[in-house]
Design a protein around this motif. Structure first.
Motif, PDB file in Angstrom:
ATOM      1  N   ASP A 158     -10.913 -26.263 -51.674  1.00 49.49           N
ATOM      2  CA  ASP A 158      -9.767 -26.019 -52.529  1.00 49.49           C
ATOM      3  C   ASP A 158     -10.265 -25.624 -53.924  1.00 49.49           C
ATOM      4  OD1 ASP A 158      -6.570 -27.018 -52.619  1.00 49.49           O
ATOM      5  OD2 ASP A 158      -7.578 -26.952 -54.563  1.00 49.49           O
ATOM      6  N   GLY A 160      -9.046 -26.230 -56.731  1.00 48.28           N
ATOM      7  CA  GLY A 160      -8.885 -27.286 -57.712  1.00 48.28           C
ATOM      8  C   GLY A 160      -8.120 -26.833 -58.937  1.00 48.28           C
ATOM      9  N   GLU A 161      -8.057 -27.719 -59.942  1.00 46.73           N
ATOM     10  CA  GLU A 161      -7.309 -27.471 -61.164  1.00 46.73           C
ATOM     11  C   GLU A 161      -7.960 -26.348 -61.969  1.00 46.73           C
ATOM     12  OE1 GLU A 161      -3.933 -28.453 -63.483  1.00 46.73           O
ATOM     13  OE2 GLU A 161      -4.600 -29.296 -61.579  1.00 46.73           O
ATOM     14  N   SER A 183     -13.172 -19.359 -53.249  1.00 42.59           N
ATOM     15  CA  SER A 183     -12.435 -20.147 -52.259  1.00 42.59           C
ATOM     16  C   SER A 183     -11.543 -19.223 -51.436  1.00 42.59           C
ATOM     17  CB  SER A 183     -11.558 -21.188 -52.956  1.00 42.59           C
ATOM     18  OG  SER A 183     -12.325 -22.150 -53.634  1.00 42.59           O
ATOM     19  N   TYR A 203      -4.982 -19.184 -50.398  1.00 44.38           N
ATOM     20  CA  TYR A 203      -5.148 -19.723 -51.741  1.00 44.38           C
ATOM     21  C   TYR A 203      -4.539 -18.802 -52.799  1.00 44.38           C
ATOM     22  CZ  TYR A 203      -8.386 -23.396 -50.176  1.00 44.38           C
ATOM     23  OH  TYR A 203      -8.948 -24.500 -49.582  1.00 44.38           O
ATOM     24  N   ASN A 235      -2.716 -21.221 -60.928  1.00 43.14           N
ATOM     25  CA  ASN A 235      -3.385 -22.411 -60.397  1.00 43.14           C
ATOM     26  C   ASN A 235      -3.390 -22.286 -58.878  1.00 43.14           C
ATOM     27  OD1 ASN A 235      -3.847 -25.103 -59.336  1.00 43.14           O
ATOM     28  ND2 ASN A 235      -3.572 -25.844 -61.424  1.00 43.14           N
ATOM     29  N   SER A 237      -4.833 -24.023 -56.529  1.00 42.94           N
ATOM     30  CA  SER A 237      -5.007 -25.207 -55.695  1.00 42.94           C
ATOM     31  C   SER A 237      -3.895 -25.304 -54.656  1.00 42.94           C
ATOM     32  CB  SER A 237      -5.009 -26.468 -56.560  1.00 42.94           C
ATOM     33  OG  SER A 237      -5.027 -27.628 -55.741  1.00 42.94           O
ATOM     34  N   SER A 238      -4.255 -25.780 -53.470  1.00 39.68           N
ATOM     35  CA  SER A 238      -3.264 -26.029 -52.412  1.00 39.68           C
ATOM     36  C   SER A 238      -3.006 -27.521 -52.244  1.00 39.68           C
ATOM     37  CB  SER A 238      -3.746 -25.431 -51.091  1.00 39.68           C
ATOM     38  OG  SER A 238      -4.907 -26.115 -50.628  1.00 39.68           O
ATOM     39  N   ASN A 239      -3.483 -28.313 -53.197  1.00 34.39           N
ATOM     40  CA  ASN A 239      -3.355 -29.775 -53.147  1.00 34.39           C
ATOM     41  C   ASN A 239      -4.105 -30.364 -51.958  1.00 34.39           C
ATOM     42  OD1 ASN A 239      -2.582 -32.317 -54.054  1.00 34.39           O
ATOM     43  ND2 ASN A 239      -0.621 -32.277 -52.996  1.00 34.39           N
ATOM     44  N   PRO A 241      -7.753 -31.384 -52.281  1.00 31.63           N
ATOM     45  CA  PRO A 241      -9.005 -31.437 -53.050  1.00 31.63           C
ATOM     46  C   PRO A 241     -10.217 -31.732 -52.184  1.00 31.63           C
ATOM     47  CG  PRO A 241      -7.642 -33.377 -53.479  1.00 31.63           C
ATOM     48  CD  PRO A 241      -6.801 -32.435 -52.695  1.00 31.63           C
ATOM     49  N   PRO A 248      -4.061 -31.608 -57.970  1.00 30.55           N
ATOM     50  CA  PRO A 248      -3.450 -30.875 -59.086  1.00 30.55           C
ATOM     51  C   PRO A 248      -2.199 -31.591 -59.580  1.00 30.55           C
ATOM     52  CG  PRO A 248      -2.868 -29.837 -57.012  1.00 30.55           C
ATOM     53  CD  PRO A 248      -3.856 -30.914 -56.678  1.00 30.55           C
ATOM     54  N   ASN A 259       2.261 -24.458 -51.314  1.00 17.60           N
ATOM     55  CA  ASN A 259       0.964 -24.943 -50.857  1.00 17.60           C
ATOM     56  C   ASN A 259       0.771 -24.607 -49.387  1.00 17.60           C
ATOM     57  OD1 ASN A 259       0.198 -26.100 -53.299  1.00 17.60           O
ATOM     58  ND2 ASN A 259       1.045 -28.114 -52.792  1.00 17.60           N
TER      59      ASN A 259
END
Length: 501
Positions: A158, A160-161, A183, A203, A235, A237-239, A241, A248, A259
């Motif tokens: 992922d 990430g933030e 990613s 992503y 952002n 991220s797909s939550n 991590p 996130p 997501n």
């Protein structure tokens, strides 16, 4: 006017897809017969399930890791031939971001090359279940590692933030993991005449173009309405991590793709004029958090006459199917794959989630290949809907927007068809119950002079790498389900239409 089988085969040789008609047709209500569907004067016939094959859940690829999912599928049309007992050809199977139960891992993105044979059975009832499920055989021929333009492998981690690789060297801002690698969550696949590939990512959601050897050549960033944003910033991220990374905030994007609901569908139209991609379900601004409001997803057309300069030329709203779950609640069947038949007609694979072998739920409520017709849909490309304005706020389509038309075609849950090969949908939840996720489609001609418009539709599952003998990212693993979910191929025989007079 008939659809000439010679032109169909020529289109398959040229781009690995299927040409149905040369001219666009006016939209008309779909009608259903005993075995077929008629749309705008075109009749599509489902002749049923004719083949099944398995690759074992613990198969290792050529990088020594668990083979696993087939989230995307493509055929090399030049390889497809008729044999004394059936057919043979080369397919490419695309795994997603690897085995990830407690968060994502540094799984190296890849593509698997398969040598496939299909030997139809003349008398199915005289064969054992095991024999019937070996009518399709797939052998791993090669594994192609996907890399960035510098030859560094891509990762399933992922982003990430605020994980972003800044735009450079002709590439847009790209999702980047903490280890410095791009990613990617690979979900959809189309093969190009030069042997390269388009791959749809969750992503970004982005579309990536790779060379035949797997090196990244280009990336397409969709309109801002598709880009996930939190607190006003991109952002990706797909939550999900990776090890030691934080989730996130907020967990879901404020706008853009949901997501894990990126470009699940991707195809190149016959003749190679358009690249067409679709989100798995509606954007955040077009739905919100309610699962039953995710119906109105979006589909993009890119003119790829110049592969180095793709141009967005059309965008449509697609109304995904609705169904009722086991608790009696309304839900939306998200799409998992797109396959172009001509420039306005497509096959769209839609399904529920959380049901099938390897999950707690035994009975799927919806798995279907739909016929998608965009010929009369409103074009919203470049409109205010590509910015901050929602086209379906709260899941309600804006006034004046005509969506594409969707018609059910092949019911994957049809037990009358599945039972011919010892399979089923529902209890008992054993290895012959279909697994949860069916996500890849490819089309090959039947090469039958008596039925020149017949084709073989291959459909594959994403088994989530579920096995009790797994190995990835330097470690062994055993899935907590306690089962082994094979990678499977289903083959349906279909007749594609003659234009009715």
């Amino acid at each position: 006017m008939s659809i000439c089988s010679r032109s169909v085969l020529r289109a398959l040789r040229n781009i690995g897809s299927l040409a149905l008609v040369a001219a666009a047709l006016l939209a008309a209500p779909a009608t259903r017969g005993a075995d077929g569907v008629t749309i705008g004067g075109l009749t599509f016939v489902n002749k049923g399930l004719v083949g099944v094959g398995r690759l074992p859940a613990d198969l290792r690829d050529k990088l020594g890791e668990t083979f696993g999912s087939a989230s995307g599928l493509a055929i090399d049309p030049s390889s497809w031939t008729r044999t004394a007992t059936g057919y043979e050809g080369t397919f490419y199977a695309l795994p997603d971001r690897g085995y990830n139960v407690g968060g994502t891992t540094d799984y190296r993105a890849r593509l698997n090359k398969l040598a496939v044979t299909f030997n139809p059975l003349a008398e199915r009832q005289s064969n054992t279940v095991a024999e019937r499920q070996r009518t399709v055989a797939a052998t791993l021929a090669d594994t192609i590692l996907l890399t960035d333009s510098n030859g560094e492998s891509l990762t399933g981690l992922d982003p990430g933030e605020r994980g972003i690789r800044n735009a450079a060297n002709g590439f847009p801002d790209l999702p980047q993991a903490a280890n410095g690698r791009i990613s990617i969550d690979s979900e959809s696949l189309a093969r190009l005449p030069d042997g390269g590939f388009f791959i749809g990512d969750e992503y970004g959601p982005y579309v990536y173009r790779f060379s035949a050897t797997g090196r990244l050549v280009a990336a397409i960033r969709p309109p801002e309405a598709f880009i996930p944003k939190r607190k006003g910033w991109d952002n990706f991220s797909s939550n999900n991590p990776g090890p030691g990374a934080s989730a996130p905030e907020p967990p879901n994007p404020d706008s853009g793709r949901q997501n894990n609901q990126g470009f699940e569908g991707l195809s190149v139209t016959p003749g190679g004029r358009f690249l067409v991609v679709a989100l798995q379900s509606a954007t955040r601004q077009d739905s919100g958090s309610a699962p039953e409001a995710r119906r109105y997803t979006r589909l993009l057309y890119y003119d790829i006459g110049d592969l180095d300069a793709p141009k967005l030329v059309r965008e449509h709203v697609v109304p995904l199917p609705e169904f009722t779950n086991a608790e009696g609640k309304p839900r939306v069947a998200a799409q998992s794959e797109l396959l172009a038949l001509d420039e306005t007609h497509f096959l769209l694979l839609c399904r529920d989630s959380g049901n099938g072998y390897g999950t707690d739920g035994a009975t799927s409520r919806y798995r279907s290949v739909e016929l998608l017709d965009t010929s009369a849909a409103t074009d919203i490309a470049g409109s205010r809907y590509d910015g901050t304005a929602p086209v379906a706020p709260g899941g309600k389509l804006a006034d004046g927007i005509v969506p594409a038309a969707l018609t059910p075609f092949i019911d994957l849950n049809d037990n009358a068809q599945l039972e011919k090969f010892g399979l089923h949908n529902g209890a008992p939840n054993d290895r012959n119950n279909l697994s949860e996720k069916w996500e890849g489609m490819a089309l090959a001609p039947a090469l039958d002079p008596a039925n020149p418009h017949d084709f073989l539709l291959f459909i594959t599952n994403d088994n989530d790498f579920i096995t009790q003998n797994g190995y990835q990212v330097g470690a062994e693993y055993r899935d907590a389900s306690g089962v082994d979910v094979d990678t499977m191929l289903l083959v349906y025989r279909i007749t594609l239409p003659e234009q009715q007079k």
